[in-house]
Design a protein around this motif. Structure first.
Motif, PDB file in Angstrom:
ATOM      1  N   ARG A  44       0.891  -1.219   0.094  1.00 54.45           N
ATOM      2  CA  ARG A  44       0.183  -0.040   0.029  1.00 54.45           C
ATOM      3  C   ARG A  44       0.771   1.312  -0.171  1.00 54.45           C
ATOM      4  O   ARG A  44       0.429   2.262  -0.488  1.00 54.45           O
ATOM      5  N   THR A  45       2.099   0.949   0.766  1.00 50.99           N
ATOM      6  CA  THR A  45       2.829   2.338   0.614  1.00 50.99           C
ATOM      7  C   THR A  45       4.106   2.143  -0.280  1.00 50.99           C
ATOM      8  O   THR A  45       4.780   3.359  -0.591  1.00 50.99           O
ATOM      9  N   ASN A  46       3.952   1.321  -1.292  1.00 53.37           N
ATOM     10  CA  ASN A  46       4.897   1.139  -2.351  1.00 53.37           C
ATOM     11  C   ASN A  46       6.288   1.284  -1.856  1.00 53.37           C
ATOM     12  O   ASN A  46       7.542   1.758  -2.622  1.00 53.37           O
ATOM     13  N   LEU A  47       6.463   0.522  -0.827  1.00 55.80           N
ATOM     14  CA  LEU A  47       7.807   0.486  -0.194  1.00 55.80           C
ATOM     15  C   LEU A  47       8.244  -1.078  -0.425  1.00 55.80           C
ATOM     16  O   LEU A  47       7.479  -1.935  -0.432  1.00 55.80           O
ATOM     17  N   ALA A  48       9.529  -1.140  -0.504  1.00 55.06           N
ATOM     18  CA  ALA A  48      10.350  -2.295  -0.572  1.00 55.06           C
ATOM     19  C   ALA A  48      10.233  -3.143   0.903  1.00 55.06           C
ATOM     20  O   ALA A  48      10.257  -2.220   1.859  1.00 55.06           O
TER      21      ALA A  48
END
Length: 235
Positions: A44-48
């Motif tokens: 959802r946060t577009n984090l790895a």
């Protein structure tokens, strides 16, 4: 490494952390604790995934972060409202109204239901009355949530419930538990009504219905005070 748009690394980390907590809260509000995973928050946060672990070690810590965002404000609002009176009758009324107002602001069911799987009677006594039923025994702990979460919730419930307990102890010295239990039951019912409000309502419509719920439930609490303080003490 994600591109940094903020002026400093510190600002970037603060903004990212806020996005992480917001994503975790959104999951908890709609799906409950079982749906909260590091993978879903990362998506959802577009984090790895490895980047997310720099902010939280696991989903339990994300729960901590969400809870810490809401509980202090709730407790502070209650303390401020109750500081205006030393009349036990008014205390019960203000306690009722303020908890409902805070439920309308923060939500209630999703937050407290993080711990709904805990059915231990001793913990229930701790949450309601502020102390374990047997003070010599340790506070029970569950495999979920973490010990830190459990302690934070216990501290919050002590802060919330103690004024109500003291008020009913003044109003019904021989049987305060009846007043505490009935008042809490009324407020919990009001919170369920607030939780059930249509999320698609326009803000002004939601506020209008929220105000009606708060006024009606507070009136019920006042009726309980009158009923339980008139005539012989109920057994």
């Amino acid at each position: 490494m994600p591109r940094i748009h903020e002026s400093t690394l510190q600002e970037h980390r603060a903004k990212t952390l806020d996005q992480i907590i917001a994503a975790a809260e959104a999951i908890l509000r709609t799906g409950g604790r079982d749906r909260l995973t590091m993978a879903e928050v990362a998506r959802r946060t577009n984090l790895a995934r490895n980047s997310l672990y720099r902010y939280a070690r696991d989903a339990d810590q994300l729960c901590d972060m969400v809870m810490e965002r809401h509980l202090p404000d709730w407790g502070q609002a209650l303390d401020q409202a109750l500081g205006r009176t030393d009349d036990p009758r008014r205390t019960v009324e203000i306690w009722t109204r303020t908890n409902l107002e805070q439920a309308g602001l923060h939500g209630h069911g999703w937050l407290m239901n993080l711990y709904a799987e805990q059915h231990d009677e001793q913990l229930r006594q701790t949450l309601i009355y502020g102390n374990p039923s047997n003070p010599q025994e340790p506070v029970p702990r569950s495999d979920r949530p973490t010990d830190r979460q459990a302690q934070a919730l216990l501290d919050f419930h002590r802060q919330v419930n103690q004024p109500l307990i003291q008020a009913w102890a003044a109003l019904r010295p021989t049987d305060p538990a009846m007043g505490v239990e009935v008042t809490r039951g009324i407020v919990q019912s009001g919170m369920r009504l607030i939780d059930a409000l249509d999320q698609d309502l326009a803000p002004e419509q939601r506020q209008e219905r929220l105000t009606i719920i708060i006024e009606k439930v507070t009136a019920c609490a006042k009726a309980v005070i009158a009923t339980l303080t008139e005539g012989p003490t109920c057994a």
